[in-house]
Motif scaffolding. Structure first.
Motif, short mmCIF file in Angstrom:
data_model
loop_
_atom_site.label_atom_id
_atom_site.label_comp_id
_atom_site.label_asym_id
_atom_site.label_seq_id
_atom_site.Cartn_x
_atom_site.Cartn_y
_atom_site.Cartn_z
N THR A 69 47.85 44.09 -24.25
CA THR A 69 47.88 42.82 -22.46
C THR A 69 48.51 44.05 -21.22
O THR A 69 48.26 44.91 -21.66
CB THR A 69 48.93 41.76 -23.07
N ASP A 70 48.84 43.08 -20.53
CA ASP A 70 49.72 43.68 -19.28
C ASP A 70 50.11 45.14 -19.69
O ASP A 70 49.50 46.40 -19.26
CB ASP A 70 50.16 43.11 -18.33
N GLY A 71 50.75 45.03 -20.22
CA GLY A 71 52.02 46.00 -20.00
C GLY A 71 52.69 47.04 -21.47
O GLY A 71 53.24 47.31 -21.92
N GLY A 72 50.64 46.51 -22.31
CA GLY A 72 51.15 47.99 -23.70
C GLY A 72 50.32 47.05 -24.65
O GLY A 72 49.57 45.93 -24.69
N LEU A 73 50.71 47.39 -25.89
CA LEU A 73 49.61 47.24 -26.86
C LEU A 73 50.23 46.40 -27.55
O LEU A 73 51.52 46.12 -27.14
CB LEU A 73 49.38 48.12 -27.86
N LEU A 74 49.81 45.51 -28.55
CA LEU A 74 50.28 44.33 -29.16
C LEU A 74 50.58 44.98 -30.74
O LEU A 74 50.72 46.02 -31.08
CB LEU A 74 48.67 43.39 -30.00
N ARG A 75 51.90 44.16 -31.62
CA ARG A 75 52.62 44.84 -32.87
C ARG A 75 50.96 45.25 -34.17
O ARG A 75 50.94 46.68 -34.00
CB ARG A 75 53.37 43.86 -33.22
N SER A 76 49.87 44.06 -33.45
CA SER A 76 48.50 44.32 -34.73
C SER A 76 48.07 43.86 -33.87
O SER A 76 47.80 42.59 -33.17
CB SER A 76 49.14 44.19 -35.93
N TRP B 166 53.07 42.28 -24.37
CA TRP B 166 54.19 42.63 -22.76
C TRP B 166 53.19 42.44 -21.24
O TRP B 166 52.43 42.44 -22.14
CB TRP B 166 54.13 43.87 -22.15
N ARG B 167 53.70 41.25 -20.66
CA ARG B 167 53.38 40.82 -19.87
C ARG B 167 54.11 40.53 -18.62
O ARG B 167 54.89 40.51 -18.30
CB ARG B 167 52.94 39.24 -20.10
N ASP B 168 53.29 40.82 -17.52
CA ASP B 168 53.96 40.18 -15.67
C ASP B 168 53.18 39.35 -15.26
O ASP B 168 53.59 39.31 -14.15
CB ASP B 168 53.55 42.16 -14.78
N THR B 169 52.11 38.82 -15.82
CA THR B 169 51.31 37.75 -14.97
C THR B 169 51.29 36.70 -16.21
O THR B 169 50.87 37.32 -17.23
CB THR B 169 50.25 37.71 -14.22
N VAL B 170 51.26 35.29 -15.45
CA VAL B 170 51.53 34.68 -17.05
C VAL B 170 50.41 33.58 -15.91
O VAL B 170 51.41 32.70 -14.80
CB VAL B 170 52.13 34.41 -18.07
N ASN B 171 49.41 32.72 -16.56
CA ASN B 171 48.66 31.54 -15.61
C ASN B 171 49.47 30.51 -16.47
O ASN B 171 49.81 30.07 -17.79
CB ASN B 171 47.57 30.72 -16.53
N VAL B 172 49.97 29.64 -15.38
CA VAL B 172 51.08 28.66 -15.93
C VAL B 172 49.82 27.24 -15.02
O VAL B 172 49.77 27.02 -13.95
CB VAL B 172 51.85 28.30 -14.86
N PRO B 173 49.88 26.49 -16.37
CA PRO B 173 47.98 25.34 -16.37
C PRO B 173 48.54 24.39 -15.37
O PRO B 173 49.87 24.06 -15.29
CB PRO B 173 47.71 25.06 -17.48
N ALA B 174 48.56 23.20 -14.38
CA ALA B 174 48.34 21.77 -13.86
C ALA B 174 49.09 21.39 -14.67
O ALA B 174 48.96 21.04 -15.88
CB ALA B 174 46.95 21.85 -13.27
N GLU C 179 45.70 39.69 -14.49
CA GLU C 179 46.07 39.87 -15.96
C GLU C 179 45.51 41.06 -15.85
O GLU C 179 43.99 41.33 -15.56
CB GLU C 179 45.57 38.28 -16.26
N ARG C 180 45.50 41.75 -16.99
CA ARG C 180 44.75 42.72 -17.93
C ARG C 180 44.53 42.37 -19.07
O ARG C 180 45.92 41.89 -20.09
CB ARG C 180 45.76 44.56 -17.91
N VAL C 181 43.62 42.87 -20.31
CA VAL C 181 43.63 42.98 -21.92
C VAL C 181 43.12 44.09 -21.73
O VAL C 181 42.12 44.75 -21.04
CB VAL C 181 42.32 41.64 -21.78
N TRP D 263 37.60 48.03 -24.53
CA TRP D 263 37.70 47.91 -23.28
C TRP D 263 38.62 47.16 -22.61
O TRP D 263 39.95 46.56 -23.37
CB TRP D 263 36.57 46.38 -23.34
N ARG D 264 39.10 47.70 -20.82
CA ARG D 264 40.54 47.46 -20.75
C ARG D 264 40.14 46.29 -19.84
O ARG D 264 38.70 47.40 -18.86
CB ARG D 264 41.07 48.42 -20.48
N ILE D 265 39.78 45.79 -19.60
CA ILE D 265 39.56 44.62 -18.50
C ILE D 265 40.49 44.13 -17.46
O ILE D 265 41.63 43.83 -18.09
CB ILE D 265 38.40 43.73 -19.06
N LEU D 266 40.38 44.49 -16.01
CA LEU D 266 41.32 43.69 -15.26
C LEU D 266 40.91 42.89 -14.30
O LEU D 266 39.59 42.45 -13.64
CB LEU D 266 41.83 44.95 -14.36
#
Ligand code: C2O
Ligand code: CU
Ligand code: CU
Length: 506
Positions: free
Chosen positions: A284-291, A460-468, A305-307, A259-262
Protein backbone atom coordinates in the motif's frame (compact mmCIF):
# COMPACT_ATOMS: atom_id res chain seq x y z
CA UNK A 1 13.18 18.09 -21.85
CA UNK A 2 11.50 14.82 -22.63
CA UNK A 3 8.14 15.43 -24.22
CA UNK A 4 7.46 11.97 -25.55
CA UNK A 5 4.30 11.51 -23.52
CA UNK A 6 2.77 14.53 -25.09
CA UNK A 7 4.00 13.65 -28.54
CA UNK A 8 2.10 10.39 -28.15
CA UNK A 9 -0.94 12.34 -27.04
CA UNK A 10 -0.78 14.87 -29.81
CA UNK A 11 -1.08 12.58 -32.82
CA UNK A 12 -4.44 11.89 -34.38
CA UNK A 13 -6.28 8.91 -33.02
CA UNK A 14 -9.45 6.94 -32.53
CA UNK A 15 -12.30 6.73 -30.08
CA UNK A 16 -12.19 8.60 -26.83
CA UNK A 17 -13.77 8.06 -23.49
CA UNK A 18 -16.10 10.64 -22.09
CA UNK A 19 -16.80 9.77 -18.54
CA UNK A 20 -18.77 10.58 -15.46
CA UNK A 21 -21.23 13.34 -15.01
CA UNK A 22 -18.51 15.63 -13.70
CA UNK A 23 -16.90 15.62 -17.13
CA UNK A 24 -19.27 18.02 -18.83
CA UNK A 25 -18.91 21.71 -19.23
CA UNK A 26 -15.96 23.83 -18.30
CA UNK A 27 -16.69 27.35 -17.22
CA UNK A 28 -16.54 29.69 -20.19
CA UNK A 29 -16.07 32.70 -17.95
CA UNK A 30 -12.59 31.59 -17.07
CA UNK A 31 -11.04 33.50 -14.17
CA UNK A 32 -7.55 34.89 -14.64
CA UNK A 33 -4.70 32.50 -14.09
CA UNK A 34 -3.99 32.39 -10.42
CA UNK A 35 -7.54 33.02 -9.29
CA UNK A 36 -9.13 30.17 -7.43
CA UNK A 37 -12.55 31.68 -7.24
CA UNK A 38 -15.04 29.88 -9.45
CA UNK A 39 -17.53 31.82 -11.51
CA UNK A 40 -20.60 32.56 -9.44
CA UNK A 41 -23.83 30.79 -10.24
CA UNK A 42 -24.24 28.03 -12.79
CA UNK A 43 -21.44 27.90 -15.36
CA UNK A 44 -22.42 28.58 -18.96
CA UNK A 45 -22.36 25.30 -20.88
CA UNK A 46 -19.17 24.84 -22.87
CA UNK A 47 -18.57 22.18 -25.47
CA UNK A 48 -16.17 19.56 -24.18
CA UNK A 49 -13.60 18.20 -26.56
CA UNK A 50 -14.71 15.23 -28.58
CA UNK A 51 -11.69 15.11 -30.85
CA UNK A 52 -9.83 12.06 -29.67
CA UNK A 53 -6.47 11.83 -28.06
CA UNK A 54 -4.61 8.86 -29.47
CA UNK A 55 -5.41 5.56 -27.84
CA UNK A 56 -3.54 2.27 -28.20
CA UNK A 57 0.00 3.64 -28.00
CA UNK A 58 2.56 1.47 -26.19
CA UNK A 59 2.65 2.46 -22.53
CA UNK A 60 5.46 4.97 -22.05
CA UNK A 61 7.91 4.47 -19.24
CA UNK A 62 7.98 7.47 -16.92
CA UNK A 63 10.88 9.83 -17.58
CA UNK A 64 13.23 9.72 -14.59
CA UNK A 65 14.56 12.74 -12.77
CA UNK A 66 18.33 12.38 -13.24
CA UNK A 67 20.56 12.37 -10.18
CA UNK A 68 23.10 15.18 -10.51
CA UNK A 69 25.11 14.02 -7.51
CA UNK A 70 28.15 11.80 -7.87
CA UNK A 71 28.18 11.02 -4.16
CA UNK A 72 26.76 7.60 -3.25
CA UNK A 73 23.68 7.87 -1.05
CA UNK A 74 22.87 11.36 -2.28
CA UNK A 75 20.22 12.37 -4.79
CA UNK A 76 20.33 15.91 -6.17
CA UNK A 77 18.12 17.40 -8.84
CA UNK A 78 16.05 20.41 -9.86
CA UNK A 79 12.33 20.56 -10.45
CA UNK A 80 11.15 23.49 -12.54
CA UNK A 81 7.50 24.35 -12.02
CA UNK A 82 6.14 26.30 -14.95
CA UNK A 83 3.75 26.48 -17.87
CA UNK A 84 4.34 24.23 -20.88
CA UNK A 85 2.44 24.48 -24.15
CA UNK A 86 1.58 21.24 -25.90
CA UNK A 87 -0.67 20.13 -28.73
CA UNK A 88 -3.21 17.62 -27.48
CA UNK A 89 -5.98 18.29 -29.97
CA UNK A 90 -5.03 18.92 -33.60
CA UNK A 91 -4.76 22.60 -34.39
CA UNK A 92 -4.92 23.72 -30.77
CA UNK A 93 -2.45 24.52 -28.07
CA UNK A 94 -2.90 23.53 -24.46
CA UNK A 95 -1.14 25.28 -21.63
CA UNK A 96 -0.28 22.74 -18.95
CA UNK A 97 1.49 23.52 -15.69
CA UNK A 98 4.27 21.04 -15.26
CA UNK A 99 7.37 19.86 -13.47
CA UNK A 100 10.26 19.88 -15.97
CA UNK A 101 7.74 20.18 -18.84
CA UNK A 102 6.39 16.68 -18.23
CA UNK A 103 2.92 15.29 -17.46
CA UNK A 104 3.12 13.41 -15.19
CA UNK A 105 6.18 14.94 -13.58
CA UNK A 106 9.46 13.02 -13.71
CA UNK A 107 9.83 9.86 -11.67
CA UNK A 108 11.94 10.25 -8.55
CA UNK A 109 13.49 6.88 -7.76
CA UNK A 110 15.75 6.60 -4.72
CA UNK A 111 16.84 4.15 -2.02
CA UNK A 112 16.14 4.04 1.69
CA UNK A 113 18.92 5.85 3.52
CA UNK A 114 19.46 8.33 0.68
CA UNK A 115 19.75 12.03 1.33
CA UNK A 116 17.59 13.92 -1.16
CA UNK A 117 18.26 17.53 -2.19
CA UNK A 118 15.78 18.88 -4.67
CA UNK A 119 15.73 22.49 -5.76
CA UNK A 120 12.37 23.90 -6.80
CA UNK A 121 12.37 26.75 -9.31
CA UNK A 122 9.01 28.44 -9.49
CA UNK A 123 8.33 29.81 -12.97
CA UNK A 124 4.57 29.87 -12.45
CA UNK A 125 2.81 33.20 -12.05
CA UNK A 126 1.59 32.19 -8.60
CA UNK A 127 3.08 30.66 -5.47
CA UNK A 128 3.66 26.93 -5.20
CA UNK A 129 5.34 24.30 -3.02
CA UNK A 130 6.44 20.70 -3.48
CA UNK A 131 4.83 18.37 -0.98
CA UNK A 132 6.40 14.91 -0.57
CA UNK A 133 3.17 13.02 -0.04
CA UNK A 134 3.55 10.21 2.50
CA UNK A 135 7.28 10.58 3.07
CA UNK A 136 8.59 10.98 6.63
CA UNK A 137 10.31 14.31 5.98
CA UNK A 138 10.75 17.12 8.56
CA UNK A 139 7.81 19.55 8.70
CA UNK A 140 9.85 22.47 7.34
CA UNK A 141 10.81 20.40 4.26
CA UNK A 142 7.32 19.08 3.57
CA UNK A 143 6.03 21.82 1.25
CA UNK A 144 3.17 22.77 3.57
CA UNK A 145 0.89 25.69 2.61
CA UNK A 146 2.63 27.80 5.28
CA UNK A 147 5.95 27.62 3.35
CA UNK A 148 5.13 28.95 -0.12
CA UNK A 149 7.70 29.59 -2.82
CA UNK A 150 6.85 32.90 -4.54
CA UNK A 151 6.67 33.25 -8.33
CA UNK A 152 10.21 33.60 -9.67
CA UNK A 153 11.72 32.30 -6.42
CA UNK A 154 13.36 28.99 -5.70
CA UNK A 155 14.16 26.90 -2.65
CA UNK A 156 15.94 23.75 -1.66
CA UNK A 157 14.15 20.80 -0.09
CA UNK A 158 16.43 18.47 1.80
CA UNK A 159 15.69 15.28 3.74
CA UNK A 160 17.10 11.84 4.46
CA UNK A 161 14.84 8.84 3.97
CA UNK A 162 15.12 6.41 6.87
CA UNK A 163 15.63 2.69 6.43
CA UNK A 164 12.20 1.10 6.56
CA UNK A 165 10.57 3.82 4.44
CA UNK A 166 10.58 1.88 1.15
CA UNK A 167 7.24 2.41 -0.55
CA UNK A 168 5.32 4.13 -3.33
CA UNK A 169 4.93 7.86 -2.73
CA UNK A 170 4.33 10.94 -4.84
CA UNK A 171 4.90 14.66 -4.97
CA UNK A 172 2.58 17.50 -5.84
CA UNK A 173 2.06 21.21 -5.13
CA UNK A 174 0.39 22.21 -1.84
CA UNK A 175 0.02 26.01 -1.88
CA UNK A 176 -2.78 27.60 0.12
CA UNK A 177 -6.02 27.50 -1.94
CA UNK A 178 -4.18 26.79 -5.21
CA UNK A 179 -3.47 23.05 -4.99
CA UNK A 180 -6.43 21.77 -7.00
CA UNK A 181 -5.68 23.96 -10.01
CA UNK A 182 -1.95 23.26 -10.07
CA UNK A 183 -2.59 19.51 -9.96
CA UNK A 184 -5.37 19.44 -12.57
CA UNK A 185 -3.17 21.47 -14.93
CA UNK A 186 -0.55 18.73 -14.75
CA UNK A 187 1.66 18.93 -11.65
CA UNK A 188 2.17 15.58 -9.91
CA UNK A 189 4.79 12.86 -10.05
CA UNK A 190 5.67 9.45 -8.62
CA UNK A 191 8.33 9.10 -5.90
CA UNK A 192 9.58 5.57 -5.25
CA UNK A 193 11.73 4.66 -2.28
CA UNK A 194 13.39 1.28 -2.78
CA UNK A 195 14.86 -1.17 -0.32
CA UNK A 196 18.25 -2.70 -1.10
CA UNK A 197 16.76 -5.95 0.20
CA UNK A 198 13.44 -5.87 -1.64
CA UNK A 199 11.90 -9.34 -1.16
CA UNK A 200 9.99 -9.15 -4.45
CA UNK A 201 12.11 -11.09 -6.97
CA UNK A 202 13.82 -8.80 -9.50
CA UNK A 203 12.69 -11.23 -12.23
CA UNK A 204 9.19 -9.82 -11.78
CA UNK A 205 9.05 -6.95 -14.26
CA UNK A 206 7.91 -3.67 -12.73
CA UNK A 207 5.46 -1.26 -14.37
CA UNK A 208 4.70 2.17 -12.96
CA UNK A 209 1.21 3.52 -13.63
CA UNK A 210 0.32 7.12 -12.80
CA UNK A 211 -3.39 7.75 -13.32
CA UNK A 212 -4.40 11.38 -13.84
CA UNK A 213 -7.45 13.24 -15.01
CA UNK A 214 -7.55 15.77 -17.82
CA UNK A 215 -10.42 18.00 -18.81
CA UNK A 216 -9.98 19.64 -22.18
CA UNK A 217 -12.36 22.05 -23.81
CA UNK A 218 -12.88 21.86 -27.58
CA UNK A 219 -10.45 24.74 -28.09
CA UNK A 220 -7.71 22.75 -26.36
CA UNK A 221 -7.71 24.77 -23.16
CA UNK A 222 -7.96 23.27 -19.71
CA UNK A 223 -11.01 25.03 -18.24
CA UNK A 224 -11.12 26.38 -14.71
CA UNK A 225 -13.24 24.71 -12.08
CA UNK A 226 -17.00 25.17 -12.19
CA UNK A 227 -19.12 25.74 -9.10
CA UNK A 228 -20.04 22.04 -9.34
CA UNK A 229 -16.35 21.05 -9.39
CA UNK A 230 -15.78 23.03 -6.20
CA UNK A 231 -18.57 21.03 -4.60
CA UNK A 232 -17.95 17.51 -5.82
CA UNK A 233 -14.31 17.62 -6.84
CA UNK A 234 -13.18 17.91 -10.43
CA UNK A 235 -13.19 14.99 -12.81
CA UNK A 236 -11.89 15.27 -16.36
CA UNK A 237 -13.08 13.98 -19.70
CA UNK A 238 -9.89 11.95 -20.19
CA UNK A 239 -8.39 9.56 -17.68
CA UNK A 240 -4.73 9.19 -18.53
CA UNK A 241 -2.12 6.59 -17.58
CA UNK A 242 1.41 8.02 -17.66
CA UNK A 243 -0.04 10.95 -19.61
CA UNK A 244 -1.47 8.67 -22.30
CA UNK A 245 -5.04 7.89 -23.24
CA UNK A 246 -5.74 4.14 -22.97
CA UNK A 247 -2.21 2.94 -23.73
CA UNK A 248 -1.23 -0.69 -24.25
CA UNK A 249 1.01 -2.72 -22.00
CA UNK A 250 2.34 -6.11 -23.09
CA UNK A 251 2.69 -9.24 -21.01
CA UNK A 252 3.89 -12.76 -21.80
CA UNK A 253 1.55 -15.68 -21.11
CA UNK A 254 2.32 -16.93 -17.62
CA UNK A 255 4.37 -13.84 -16.73
CA UNK A 256 4.01 -11.99 -13.45
CA UNK A 257 4.37 -8.22 -13.39
CA UNK A 258 4.54 -5.84 -10.47
CA UNK A 259 2.37 -2.79 -10.98
CA UNK A 260 2.72 0.25 -8.74
CA UNK A 261 -0.36 2.38 -9.31
CA UNK A 262 -0.89 5.99 -8.17
CA UNK A 263 -4.21 7.79 -8.22
CA UNK A 264 -3.02 11.34 -8.96
CA UNK A 265 -6.49 12.67 -9.83
CA UNK A 266 -8.13 15.52 -7.93
CA UNK A 267 -11.30 13.62 -7.11
CA UNK A 268 -11.81 10.47 -9.18
CA UNK A 269 -12.26 7.16 -7.39
CA UNK A 270 -10.68 4.23 -9.22
CA UNK A 271 -12.37 0.91 -8.55
CA UNK A 272 -9.70 -1.06 -10.37
CA UNK A 273 -10.35 -4.43 -12.01
CA UNK A 274 -8.43 -6.35 -14.66
CA UNK A 275 -10.79 -8.32 -16.93
CA UNK A 276 -10.30 -12.09 -16.73
CA UNK A 277 -7.68 -11.80 -13.99
CA UNK A 278 -7.36 -11.35 -10.27
CA UNK A 279 -4.71 -9.20 -8.64
CA UNK A 280 -2.44 -9.93 -5.69
CA UNK A 281 -1.99 -6.99 -3.35
CA UNK A 282 1.54 -6.81 -1.98
CA UNK A 283 1.82 -3.22 -0.81
CA UNK A 284 0.00 0.00 0.00
CA UNK A 285 1.09 3.65 0.30
CA UNK A 286 3.95 3.25 2.74
CA UNK A 287 5.36 -0.16 1.79
CA UNK A 288 4.86 -3.89 1.54
CA UNK A 289 2.28 -5.93 3.42
CA UNK A 290 3.42 -8.70 5.74
CA UNK A 291 2.35 -11.28 3.13
CA UNK A 292 0.68 -11.16 -0.27
CA UNK A 293 -3.13 -10.95 -0.45
CA UNK A 294 -4.07 -12.93 -3.60
CA UNK A 295 -7.28 -13.36 -5.53
CA UNK A 296 -8.61 -9.79 -5.54
CA UNK A 297 -11.23 -9.07 -8.20
CA UNK A 298 -11.08 -5.36 -7.56
CA UNK A 299 -9.18 -2.73 -5.59
CA UNK A 300 -10.62 0.69 -4.71
CA UNK A 301 -7.99 3.39 -5.11
CA UNK A 302 -9.22 6.72 -3.76
CA UNK A 303 -7.51 9.98 -4.79
CA UNK A 304 -3.88 10.07 -3.53
CA UNK A 305 -3.76 6.35 -2.68
CA UNK A 306 -1.19 3.94 -4.14
CA UNK A 307 -1.07 0.17 -4.44
CA UNK A 308 1.64 -2.31 -5.29
CA UNK A 309 0.09 -5.36 -6.99
CA UNK A 310 1.22 -8.50 -8.78
CA UNK A 311 -0.61 -9.38 -11.97
CA UNK A 312 -0.04 -12.83 -13.44
CA UNK A 313 -1.00 -13.44 -17.06
CA UNK A 314 -2.84 -16.67 -17.68
CA UNK A 315 -1.12 -19.34 -19.73
CA UNK A 316 -4.32 -20.56 -21.33
CA UNK A 317 -6.68 -17.81 -22.44
CA UNK A 318 -4.20 -15.34 -23.97
CA UNK A 319 -6.98 -12.90 -24.76
CA UNK A 320 -6.10 -9.30 -24.15
CA UNK A 321 -7.30 -7.86 -20.88
CA UNK A 322 -8.41 -4.37 -19.90
CA UNK A 323 -7.57 -2.51 -16.72
CA UNK A 324 -10.84 -0.82 -15.87
CA UNK A 325 -12.22 1.59 -13.35
CA UNK A 326 -15.63 0.14 -12.48
CA UNK A 327 -18.63 2.28 -11.49
CA UNK A 328 -18.36 3.70 -8.00
CA UNK A 329 -20.85 5.94 -6.22
CA UNK A 330 -18.91 8.34 -4.03
CA UNK A 331 -21.97 10.42 -3.22
CA UNK A 332 -22.31 14.08 -4.03
CA UNK A 333 -23.28 17.42 -2.61
CA UNK A 334 -26.07 18.01 -5.07
CA UNK A 335 -29.09 16.14 -6.25
CA UNK A 336 -27.19 14.49 -9.05
CA UNK A 337 -25.74 11.12 -8.09
CA UNK A 338 -22.10 10.58 -8.78
CA UNK A 339 -22.01 6.94 -9.84
CA UNK A 340 -19.48 6.80 -12.65
CA UNK A 341 -19.56 4.46 -15.61
CA UNK A 342 -16.94 1.84 -16.45
CA UNK A 343 -13.78 3.37 -17.89
CA UNK A 344 -10.96 1.61 -19.73
CA UNK A 345 -7.62 2.77 -18.41
CA UNK A 346 -5.20 0.47 -20.16
CA UNK A 347 -5.17 -2.56 -22.45
CA UNK A 348 -2.96 -5.52 -21.65
CA UNK A 349 -1.92 -7.43 -24.78
CA UNK A 350 -0.44 -10.91 -24.67
CA UNK A 351 2.71 -11.71 -26.59
CA UNK A 352 3.22 -15.23 -27.90
CA UNK A 353 6.30 -16.04 -25.80
CA UNK A 354 5.29 -17.89 -22.64
CA UNK A 355 7.19 -17.13 -19.45
CA UNK A 356 7.22 -19.08 -16.23
CA UNK A 357 5.63 -17.26 -13.34
CA UNK A 358 8.03 -16.23 -10.59
CA UNK A 359 6.88 -17.24 -7.11
CA UNK A 360 6.49 -14.57 -4.44
CA UNK A 361 7.94 -15.16 -0.99
CA UNK A 362 5.29 -15.92 1.65
CA UNK A 363 6.65 -13.13 3.86
CA UNK A 364 7.33 -9.71 2.41
CA UNK A 365 7.74 -7.37 5.33
CA UNK A 366 7.86 -7.46 9.10
CA UNK A 367 5.16 -4.87 9.83
CA UNK A 368 4.73 -4.66 13.58
CA UNK A 369 1.44 -3.56 15.05
CA UNK A 370 1.89 -0.02 16.37
CA UNK A 371 0.73 -1.18 19.80
CA UNK A 372 -1.87 -0.14 22.34
CA UNK A 373 -2.96 3.48 21.94
CA UNK A 374 -2.67 5.75 24.96
CA UNK A 375 -4.52 8.68 23.37
CA UNK A 376 -7.68 8.87 21.31
CA UNK A 377 -8.82 11.51 18.87
CA UNK A 378 -12.10 11.78 17.04
CA UNK A 379 -12.45 13.94 13.93
CA UNK A 380 -15.73 14.74 12.22
CA UNK A 381 -15.96 15.44 8.49
CA UNK A 382 -19.00 17.40 7.45
CA UNK A 383 -20.30 20.01 5.11
CA UNK A 384 -22.33 23.11 5.83
CA UNK A 385 -21.74 26.53 7.21
CA UNK A 386 -18.50 26.57 9.13
CA UNK A 387 -16.57 29.19 11.05
CA UNK A 388 -14.92 30.10 7.76
CA UNK A 389 -18.26 30.96 6.17
CA UNK A 390 -19.20 30.09 2.64
CA UNK A 391 -17.05 27.76 0.62
CA UNK A 392 -15.61 28.83 -2.68
CA UNK A 393 -18.42 27.04 -4.43
CA UNK A 394 -20.70 29.68 -2.98
CA UNK A 395 -22.92 27.03 -1.39
CA UNK A 396 -21.39 24.91 1.31
CA UNK A 397 -18.16 24.74 3.23
CA UNK A 398 -16.26 21.52 3.78
CA UNK A 399 -15.40 21.16 7.40
CA UNK A 400 -13.31 19.16 9.83
CA UNK A 401 -14.66 19.43 13.36
CA UNK A 402 -16.92 22.22 12.18
CA UNK A 403 -14.06 24.44 11.01
CA UNK A 404 -12.35 25.45 7.81
CA UNK A 405 -8.57 25.70 7.55
CA UNK A 406 -6.71 28.51 9.25
CA UNK A 407 -2.93 28.29 8.78
CA UNK A 408 -2.35 30.28 11.97
CA UNK A 409 -4.47 27.99 14.17
CA UNK A 410 -3.40 24.71 15.78
CA UNK A 411 -6.35 22.31 15.77
CA UNK A 412 -4.87 19.21 17.36
CA UNK A 413 -1.79 18.36 19.40
CA UNK A 414 0.12 15.08 19.61
CA UNK A 415 3.27 13.99 21.38
CA UNK A 416 6.26 12.53 19.54
CA UNK A 417 6.29 8.72 19.76
CA UNK A 418 2.91 8.49 21.49
CA UNK A 419 0.58 5.82 20.09
CA UNK A 420 -2.77 7.36 19.20
CA UNK A 421 -6.04 6.04 17.91
CA UNK A 422 -7.85 8.31 15.48
CA UNK A 423 -11.50 7.84 14.56
CA UNK A 424 -12.54 9.70 11.44
CA UNK A 425 -16.29 10.04 11.21
CA UNK A 426 -17.88 11.20 7.98
CA UNK A 427 -21.22 12.91 8.58
CA UNK A 428 -21.58 14.11 5.01
CA UNK A 429 -23.32 12.63 2.00
CA UNK A 430 -20.15 12.03 0.03
CA UNK A 431 -16.94 10.05 0.49
CA UNK A 432 -13.80 11.92 1.58
CA UNK A 433 -10.26 10.47 1.28
CA UNK A 434 -8.60 11.46 4.57
CA UNK A 435 -4.85 12.14 4.52
CA UNK A 436 -2.40 12.82 7.34
CA UNK A 437 1.10 14.21 6.77
CA UNK A 438 4.36 13.13 8.35
CA UNK A 439 3.88 9.45 8.97
CA UNK A 440 2.12 6.26 7.94
CA UNK A 441 -0.82 4.86 9.90
CA UNK A 442 -2.42 1.44 10.40
CA UNK A 443 -6.16 1.09 9.81
CA UNK A 444 -7.81 -0.86 12.63
CA UNK A 445 -11.43 -0.99 11.50
CA UNK A 446 -13.94 0.54 9.13
CA UNK A 447 -17.71 0.65 9.32
CA UNK A 448 -20.04 -0.69 6.64
CA UNK A 449 -23.64 0.38 7.20
CA UNK A 450 -22.52 1.62 10.59
CA UNK A 451 -21.18 -1.78 11.73
CA UNK A 452 -17.43 -1.97 12.37
CA UNK A 453 -15.33 -4.50 10.48
CA UNK A 454 -11.79 -5.20 11.60
CA UNK A 455 -9.15 -4.51 8.97
CA UNK A 456 -8.03 -7.95 7.69
CA UNK A 457 -4.29 -7.19 7.52
CA UNK A 458 -1.72 -4.65 8.67
CA UNK A 459 -0.79 -2.08 6.06
CA UNK A 460 1.01 1.27 6.03
CA UNK A 461 -1.18 4.04 4.69
CA UNK A 462 -1.20 7.83 4.65
CA UNK A 463 -4.59 8.18 2.96
CA UNK A 464 -7.80 6.27 3.64
CA UNK A 465 -11.23 6.64 2.14
CA UNK A 466 -13.97 7.47 4.62
CA UNK A 467 -17.26 6.65 2.85
CA UNK A 468 -20.34 8.84 3.28
CA UNK A 469 -21.88 8.38 6.76
CA UNK A 470 -19.22 5.81 7.75
CA UNK A 471 -16.12 5.87 9.99
CA UNK A 472 -12.55 4.63 9.89
CA UNK A 473 -10.33 3.95 12.91
CA UNK A 474 -6.54 3.95 12.63
CA UNK A 475 -3.50 3.87 14.86
CA UNK A 476 -0.75 6.38 14.32
CA UNK A 477 2.53 7.59 15.80
CA UNK A 478 4.30 10.81 14.80
CA UNK A 479 8.09 10.62 15.09
CA UNK A 480 9.12 14.25 14.51
CA UNK A 481 8.04 17.48 16.22
CA UNK A 482 6.41 20.29 14.26
CA UNK A 483 3.23 21.16 12.44
CA UNK A 484 1.53 18.65 10.17
CA UNK A 485 -1.46 18.93 7.91
CA UNK A 486 -4.43 16.59 7.76
CA UNK A 487 -7.09 17.02 5.12
CA UNK A 488 -9.48 15.65 2.57
CA UNK A 489 -7.56 14.70 -0.58
CA UNK A 490 -10.35 15.75 -2.91
CA UNK A 491 -8.23 18.76 -3.76
CA UNK A 492 -11.17 21.12 -4.25
CA UNK A 493 -12.26 20.33 -0.68
CA UNK A 494 -8.74 20.81 0.64
CA UNK A 495 -8.48 24.21 -1.07
CA UNK A 496 -11.79 25.24 0.47
CA UNK A 497 -10.49 24.51 3.91
CA UNK A 498 -11.27 20.86 4.65
CA UNK A 499 -7.89 20.75 6.38
CA UNK A 500 -6.46 21.15 9.84
CA UNK A 501 -3.14 21.60 11.59
CA UNK A 502 -1.70 19.02 13.98
CA UNK A 503 1.11 20.22 16.17
CA UNK A 504 3.46 17.44 17.27
CA UNK A 505 5.31 18.39 20.43
CA UNK A 506 8.47 16.76 21.73
CU1 C2O B 1 -1.05 14.77 -1.02
CU2 C2O B 1 -1.41 17.34 2.07
O1 C2O B 1 -1.28 16.11 0.48
CU1 CU C 1 0.56 14.63 1.99
CU1 CU D 1 -13.66 15.79 0.63
Amino acid sequence: MDRRHFIALGTAGTAVLLTGCGGGGGGASTPAVGSVLPPTGAPPPTAVATTPLTTGQPLAALASLANASGTPGTFEATLVAGPTNVTLLPGTSTECWTYNSLVPGPLIDVFEGDTVRIRLENRLSQQTTVHWHGLPVPPDQDGNPMDPVAPGASRLYEFTLPVGSAGTYWYHPHPHELTAEQVFRGMAGLFIVRSRTDPVPAAIEEKLLVVSDLRLAADGTIPSNTAMDWQNGREGNYVLVNGQNQPVLTINPGQSQRWRILNATNARYLRLALTGHTMTLIGTDGGLLRSPVPGLDEILLAPAERVDVIVTASLSSRASAVLQALPYDRGSMGMMGFASSTISLLTVNYTSAATTAVALPGTLNSIADLGIPTKAKRLVLSSGMGMGGMGMGGMMGFLIDGKTFDPSRVDLTSRVNEIEQWTIENRSSMDHPFHLHGTQFQVVSRTHGGAATAEPYLAWRDTVNVPAFESVVFKVVQRQPGKRMYHCHILEHEDQGMMGVLEVVA
